[in-house]
Design a protein around this motif. Structure first.
Motif, PDB file in Angstrom:
ATOM      1  N   HIS A  60       0.830  -1.211   0.000  1.00 35.24           N
ATOM      2  CA  HIS A  60       0.000   0.000   0.000  1.00 35.24           C
ATOM      3  C   HIS A  60       0.859   1.254   0.000  1.00 35.24           C
ATOM      4  CE1 HIS A  60      -3.373   2.631   0.883  1.00 35.24           C
ATOM      5  NE2 HIS A  60      -2.676   3.129   1.935  1.00 35.24           N
ATOM      6  N   ALA A  61       1.965   1.248   0.766  1.00 38.14           N
ATOM      7  CA  ALA A  61       2.850   2.403   0.817  1.00 38.14           C
ATOM      8  C   ALA A  61       3.498   2.665  -0.531  1.00 38.14           C
ATOM      9  CB  ALA A  61       3.917   2.176   1.896  1.00 38.14           C
ATOM     10  N   VAL A  62       3.858   1.601  -1.279  1.00 37.15           N
ATOM     11  CA  VAL A  62       4.455   1.755  -2.615  1.00 37.15           C
ATOM     12  C   VAL A  62       3.437   2.405  -3.557  1.00 37.15           C
ATOM     13  CG1 VAL A  62       5.291   0.527  -4.639  1.00 37.15           C
ATOM     14  CG2 VAL A  62       6.138  -0.081  -2.348  1.00 37.15           C
ATOM     15  N   ALA A  63       2.180   1.957  -3.515  1.00 37.65           N
ATOM     16  CA  ALA A  63       1.135   2.522  -4.376  1.00 37.65           C
ATOM     17  C   ALA A  63       0.927   3.995  -4.057  1.00 37.65           C
ATOM     18  CB  ALA A  63      -0.158   1.741  -4.189  1.00 37.65           C
ATOM     19  N   GLN A  64       0.924   4.362  -2.768  1.00 33.85           N
ATOM     20  CA  GLN A  64       0.744   5.750  -2.372  1.00 33.85           C
ATOM     21  C   GLN A  64       1.898   6.610  -2.872  1.00 33.85           C
ATOM     22  OE1 GLN A  64      -2.520   5.903  -1.556  1.00 33.85           O
ATOM     23  NE2 GLN A  64      -2.015   7.184   0.245  1.00 33.85           N
ATOM     24  N   ALA A  65       3.106   6.058  -2.813  1.00 31.77           N
ATOM     25  CA  ALA A  65       4.270   6.816  -3.285  1.00 31.77           C
ATOM     26  C   ALA A  65       4.200   7.047  -4.783  1.00 31.77           C
ATOM     27  CB  ALA A  65       5.547   6.067  -2.901  1.00 31.77           C
ATOM     28  N   LEU A  66       3.840   6.015  -5.561  1.00 34.61           N
ATOM     29  CA  LEU A  66       3.808   6.147  -7.022  1.00 34.61           C
ATOM     30  C   LEU A  66       2.614   6.956  -7.491  1.00 34.61           C
ATOM     31  CD1 LEU A  66       4.873   2.522  -8.033  1.00 34.61           C
ATOM     32  CD2 LEU A  66       6.264   4.601  -8.149  1.00 34.61           C
ATOM     33  N   ASP A  67       1.465   6.759  -6.844  1.00 33.26           N
ATOM     34  CA  ASP A  67       0.265   7.432  -7.337  1.00 33.26           C
ATOM     35  C   ASP A  67       0.151   8.865  -6.820  1.00 33.26           C
ATOM     36  OD1 ASP A  67      -0.407   5.112  -8.611  1.00 33.26           O
ATOM     37  OD2 ASP A  67      -1.768   4.399  -7.014  1.00 33.26           O
ATOM     38  N   HIS A  68       0.568   9.123  -5.618  1.00 35.17           N
ATOM     39  CA  HIS A  68       0.331  10.443  -5.012  1.00 35.17           C
ATOM     40  C   HIS A  68       1.596  11.145  -4.539  1.00 35.17           C
ATOM     41  CE1 HIS A  68      -3.897   9.329  -5.116  1.00 35.17           C
ATOM     42  NE2 HIS A  68      -3.597   8.190  -4.429  1.00 35.17           N
ATOM     43  N   GLY A  69       2.767  10.498  -4.701  1.00 34.64           N
ATOM     44  CA  GLY A  69       4.025  11.126  -4.311  1.00 34.64           C
ATOM     45  C   GLY A  69       4.216  11.196  -2.796  1.00 34.64           C
ATOM     46  N   MET A  70       3.550  10.279  -2.046  1.00 31.51           N
ATOM     47  CA  MET A  70       3.638  10.287  -0.582  1.00 31.51           C
ATOM     48  C   MET A  70       4.746   9.355  -0.094  1.00 31.51           C
ATOM     49  SD  MET A  70      -0.420  10.140   0.353  1.00 31.51           S
ATOM     50  CE  MET A  70      -0.023   9.978   2.084  1.00 31.51           C
ATOM     51  N   SER A  71       5.565   9.862   0.763  1.00 29.86           N
ATOM     52  CA  SER A  71       6.614   9.047   1.382  1.00 29.86           C
ATOM     53  C   SER A  71       6.148   8.637   2.790  1.00 29.86           C
ATOM     54  CB  SER A  71       7.924   9.821   1.477  1.00 29.86           C
ATOM     55  OG  SER A  71       8.378  10.174   0.184  1.00 29.86           O
ATOM     56  N   SER A  72       6.649   7.493   3.271  1.00 31.74           N
ATOM     57  CA  SER A  72       6.209   7.012   4.583  1.00 31.74           C
ATOM     58  C   SER A  72       7.265   6.090   5.187  1.00 31.74           C
ATOM     59  CB  SER A  72       4.878   6.270   4.485  1.00 31.74           C
ATOM     60  OG  SER A  72       5.002   5.166   3.585  1.00 31.74           O
ATOM     61  N   VAL A  73       7.147   5.944   6.496  1.00 28.01           N
ATOM     62  CA  VAL A  73       7.981   4.997   7.253  1.00 28.01           C
ATOM     63  C   VAL A  73       7.046   3.933   7.787  1.00 28.01           C
ATOM     64  CG1 VAL A  73       9.529   4.673   9.206  1.00 28.01           C
ATOM     65  CG2 VAL A  73       9.633   6.785   7.861  1.00 28.01           C
ATOM     66  N   LEU A  74       7.291   2.718   7.392  1.00 25.72           N
ATOM     67  CA  LEU A  74       6.360   1.654   7.732  1.00 25.72           C
ATOM     68  C   LEU A  74       6.576   1.104   9.139  1.00 25.72           C
ATOM     69  CD1 LEU A  74       6.225  -0.369   4.411  1.00 25.72           C
ATOM     70  CD2 LEU A  74       4.726   1.440   5.184  1.00 25.72           C
ATOM     71  N   SER A  75       7.804   0.957   9.506  1.00 25.43           N
ATOM     72  CA  SER A  75       8.089   0.316  10.782  1.00 25.43           C
ATOM     73  C   SER A  75       8.842   1.300  11.680  1.00 25.43           C
ATOM     74  CB  SER A  75       8.928  -0.940  10.578  1.00 25.43           C
ATOM     75  OG  SER A  75       9.228  -1.532  11.819  1.00 25.43           O
ATOM     76  N   PRO A  76       8.153   1.877  12.676  1.00 21.96           N
ATOM     77  CA  PRO A  76       8.868   2.815  13.547  1.00 21.96           C
ATOM     78  C   PRO A  76       9.934   2.080  14.354  1.00 21.96           C
ATOM     79  CG  PRO A  76       6.719   2.313  14.441  1.00 21.96           C
ATOM     80  CD  PRO A  76       6.768   1.698  13.079  1.00 21.96           C
ATOM     81  N   ARG A  77      10.920   2.811  14.717  1.00 13.77           N
ATOM     82  CA  ARG A  77      12.010   2.233  15.512  1.00 13.77           C
ATOM     83  C   ARG A  77      11.451   1.655  16.813  1.00 13.77           C
ATOM     84  NH1 ARG A  77      17.195   5.721  17.459  1.00 13.77           N
ATOM     85  NH2 ARG A  77      18.597   3.977  17.927  1.00 13.77           N
ATOM     86  N   LEU A  78      12.001   0.526  17.219  1.00 12.18           N
ATOM     87  CA  LEU A  78      11.581  -0.197  18.415  1.00 12.18           C
ATOM     88  C   LEU A  78      10.208  -0.834  18.265  1.00 12.18           C
ATOM     89  CD1 LEU A  78      12.754   2.205  21.252  1.00 12.18           C
ATOM     90  CD2 LEU A  78      13.900   0.198  20.385  1.00 12.18           C
ATOM     91  N   HIS A  79       9.683  -0.878  17.067  1.00 10.98           N
ATOM     92  CA  HIS A  79       8.405  -1.563  16.894  1.00 10.98           C
ATOM     93  C   HIS A  79       8.614  -3.067  17.068  1.00 10.98           C
ATOM     94  CE1 HIS A  79       4.326  -2.269  15.438  1.00 10.98           C
ATOM     95  NE2 HIS A  79       4.818  -3.273  14.710  1.00 10.98           N
ATOM     96  N   VAL A  80       7.841  -3.658  17.959  1.00  6.91           N
ATOM     97  CA  VAL A  80       7.974  -5.087  18.233  1.00  6.91           C
ATOM     98  C   VAL A  80       6.592  -5.722  18.122  1.00  6.91           C
ATOM     99  CG1 VAL A  80       8.687  -6.801  19.938  1.00  6.91           C
ATOM    100  CG2 VAL A  80       9.919  -4.638  19.767  1.00  6.91           C
ATOM    101  N   PRO A  81       6.394  -6.789  17.339  1.00  5.25           N
ATOM    102  CA  PRO A  81       7.456  -7.406  16.531  1.00  5.25           C
ATOM    103  C   PRO A  81       7.798  -6.536  15.315  1.00  5.25           C
ATOM    104  CG  PRO A  81       5.380  -8.460  16.093  1.00  5.25           C
ATOM    105  CD  PRO A  81       5.111  -7.511  17.189  1.00  5.25           C
ATOM    106  N   PRO A  82       8.968  -6.712  14.722  1.00  6.96           N
ATOM    107  CA  PRO A  82       9.356  -5.872  13.580  1.00  6.96           C
ATOM    108  C   PRO A  82       8.461  -6.138  12.377  1.00  6.96           C
ATOM    109  CG  PRO A  82      10.874  -7.696  13.844  1.00  6.96           C
ATOM    110  CD  PRO A  82       9.974  -7.725  15.033  1.00  6.96           C
ATOM    111  N   MET A  83       8.394  -5.151  11.526  1.00  8.25           N
ATOM    112  CA  MET A  83       7.598  -5.293  10.303  1.00  8.25           C
ATOM    113  C   MET A  83       8.555  -5.577   9.144  1.00  8.25           C
ATOM    114  SD  MET A  83       4.970  -2.544   8.664  1.00  8.25           S
ATOM    115  CE  MET A  83       4.070  -2.447  10.198  1.00  8.25           C
ATOM    116  N   PRO A  84       8.716  -6.837   8.768  1.00 14.62           N
ATOM    117  CA  PRO A  84       9.717  -7.196   7.745  1.00 14.62           C
ATOM    118  C   PRO A  84       9.239  -6.836   6.336  1.00 14.62           C
ATOM    119  CG  PRO A  84       8.493  -9.132   8.400  1.00 14.62           C
ATOM    120  CD  PRO A  84       7.962  -8.004   9.234  1.00 14.62           C
TER     121      PRO A  84
END
Length: 584
Positions: free
Chosen positions: A47-71
């Motif tokens: 979903h984040a890739v689609a948002q970046a390509l379609d609308h030019g939105m950048s995002s961080v998917l996994s915040p630091r110290l997020h447990v469990p990690p988002m691979p």
């Protein structure tokens, strides 16, 4: 790093990701992430890739110290070295126009940072815990430095600190307060007879009772051993200190059960008043201590206010000691004998030997005025030897035409009983008296002397009993009331303490106590003697209670041996029926 074109197809796939995902660039080039990973692809990443390509939105998917990690994909949660990877995944849009827009996906291994962060958090928590422990330990150390470990009361250091502060405040406000020194009576006997555990329990009990007598503004402290101190603040007048001293004395003399034995404790209290006696804190304590010493000498279980007259006591005591040494040297002493009379036959049962100081140029001095001093100075041993010699001399001078001389009881003090030569002295005296066939020697001991060292006392008394010397328990009922020694020691007589006889009436508690002692003594096979009998009514009541014998002024004061001989020969009306003596 992954670079995707406007259609989401892979343009670049670096070597790190190839190792991490197990997919080489040739396999991934021109394909979408869904085509590469299928259902394992994380939906949020897609979903984040689609948002970046379609609308030019950048995002961080996994915040630091997020447990469990988002691979990057769901089933790839561990690094190549087998450890869990903590990652930060970011998606960035590159280019303003949609047609020329690309997308860059960055996956960063944050494991080292996360582990370090967790270590820091753990260290911070450990530091907080250690800090709390240190604060708690510091509080404990501070408490132990200024409080007694056994009772929790302020110790000597804290007491003197509060005393000095109270002195400063009283000087500013022109107020008064009292200092009291409280010393337990016969505490060593409890330790020796019942053990140190019982002694500690007694100290705790006395501390609780002492605190219960005080207000919140007052201070009770343990100075050490069996000695306590009290700081009574905001004193209106001297009478207030007297009231509190009496209250404490009463509270500390209540019975206590220790190790299965009921003891009757007590305390001697000395009192000094700031603004009356002195304003110096050290002198206040010294004055209270001196007053306590005099209270203990006069009557255990009491209290005394300091007065300047007490300062003369040391000089008087020194003069008394010098005089007694001269009296022992010059034989200015005499032994008088007080009869013990049977209530059934009105015959002489025994005699108690009582020493008298006979100054050639003054009035007779009685034992209560010099025996305590002799005990303190060690002269009691020489004094006891004198009494034994005089008893033997009296036996030899006894008129054979008179009835056989009865048994003679001699009193032994605690210091005499600790004399290593005691057994030899007593056996020599018993032999001189005629052994088993002659006058029998009796030893009068208080309960406190026996319980000072039970094992030693039992061993000594067993030896003496084997040679015909019998044991008399003096002042029975006024001591520790532990009945175990009645079975352990070779007791022949019990003497009811005179305090139970003085107010003896048919309906009083003293009569109940006397009756109980008489019944107890008879059940154990002992002879029971009542001391301090001064009236016919007392004698009649004791006879009705079954008491065996009596001793007191009603039947005879202490007298020289010649007077006793005349009485025994029938010259004296001493042994007439008490009913006939009421008009005498």
């Amino acid at each position: 790093m992954i670079v995707l074109d406007g259609g989401g197809r892979v343009l670049h796939w670096n070597a790190w990701l190839a190792r991490r995902a197990g997919v080489e660039f040739e396999q991934a080039s021109g394909r979408t992430l869904r085509e590469i990973f299928g259902r394992a692809l994380d939906n949020s990443l897609e979903h984040a890739v689609a948002q970046a390509l379609d609308h030019g939105m950048s995002s961080v998917l996994s915040p630091r110290l997020h447990v469990p990690p988002m691979p990057l994909y769901r089933d790839a949660r561990d690094r190549a070295d087998g450890r869990r990877m903590h990652q930060l995944t970011s998606v960035k849009a590159m280019g303003l126009e949609r047609a020329a827009r690309q997308c860059v996906v960055q996956v960063m291994d944050m494991t080292a940072s996360v582990v370090r962060e967790r270590e820091l958090v753990a260290q911070a928590q450990a530091l907080r815990e250690t800090t709390e422990e240190l604060r708690s330990a510091e509080a404990r150390v501070r408490h132990l430095a200024f409080h007694d470990a056994l009772t929790g009361l302020p110790n000597r250091a804290l007491f003197h600190d509060r005393l000095e502060r109270q002195c400063e405040q009283a000087r500013r406000q022109k107020g008064r307060f009292a200092v009291m020194i409280v010393d337990l009576d016969r505490f060593k006997s409890v330790n020796d007879s019942l053990g140190h555990t019982a002694g500690d329990e007694l100290i705790r009990t006395m501390a609780e009772r002492l605190q219960g007598c005080l207000r919140g503004s007052d201070t009770a402290a343990r100075l050490g051993g069996d000695e306590f101190a009290v700081l009574q603040t905001d004193l209106a007048d001297v009478a207030g200190a007297e009231v509190l001293a009496g209250k404490i004395a009463t509270a500390l003399c209540g019975p206590v059960v220790l190790a299965g034995a009921t003891i009757q404790p007590g305390a001697s209290i000395g009192v000094s008043i700031f603004g009356v006696d002195t304003e110096d804190p050290k002198v206040l304590v010294n004055h209270a201590d001196r007053a306590m010493y005099h209270a203990k000498r006069e009557a255990r279980g009491g209290w005394r206010l300091y007065s300047p007259s007490l300062e003369a006591a040391p000089a008087h005591r020194e003069a008394l000691e010098r005089g007694l040494r001269r009296a022992l040297r010059d034989r200015h002493l005499a032994v008088h004998y007080q009869p013990q009379v049977s209530l059934r036959s009105h015959r002489l049962l025994a005699l108690e030997a009582l020493v008298r100081w006979m100054p050639p140029d003054g009035a007779v001095i009685y034992p209560g005025d010099f025996v305590p001093m002799a005990e303190e100075t060690g002269l009691i041993t020489e004094l006891g030897d004198f009494v034994l010699d005089e008893v033997c001399r009296a036996c030899h001078d006894w008129d054979s035409g008179v009835q056989r001389m009865p048994g003679v009881a001699v009193n032994l003090s605690p210091k005499q009983f600790r004399d290593p030569h005691l057994v030899d002295k007593l056996l020599r005296a018993q032999k001189s008296l005629g052994g088993r066939d002659g006058c029998r020697l009796e030893l009068e001991l208080t309960e406190g002397v026996l319980v000072e060292d039970v094992d030693r006392a039992a061993a000594i008394l067993d030896v003496l009993s084997g040679h015909g010397i019998s044991l008399v328990i003096d002042d029975f009922g006024a001591g520790y009331s532990s009945l175990g020694y009645l079975r352990r020691f070779p007791v022949r007589k019990l003497k009811i303490d005179k305090s139970f006889i003085q107010e003896l009436r048919q309906d009083c508690n003293d009569a109940v106590i006397a009756n109980a002692v008489i019944g107890l003594g008879h059940s154990l096979g002992h002879i029971v003697i009542a001391e301090g009998v001064e009236t016919a009514n007392q004698a009649d009541l004791l006879k009705a209670l079954g008491c065996d014998g009596v001793q007191g002024y009603f039947f005879g004061r202490p007298m020289p041996i010649g007077d006793v001989r005349r009485m025994a020969a029938g010259v004296s009306p001493l042994f007439r029926d008490p009913a006939d003596r009421r008009s005498a």
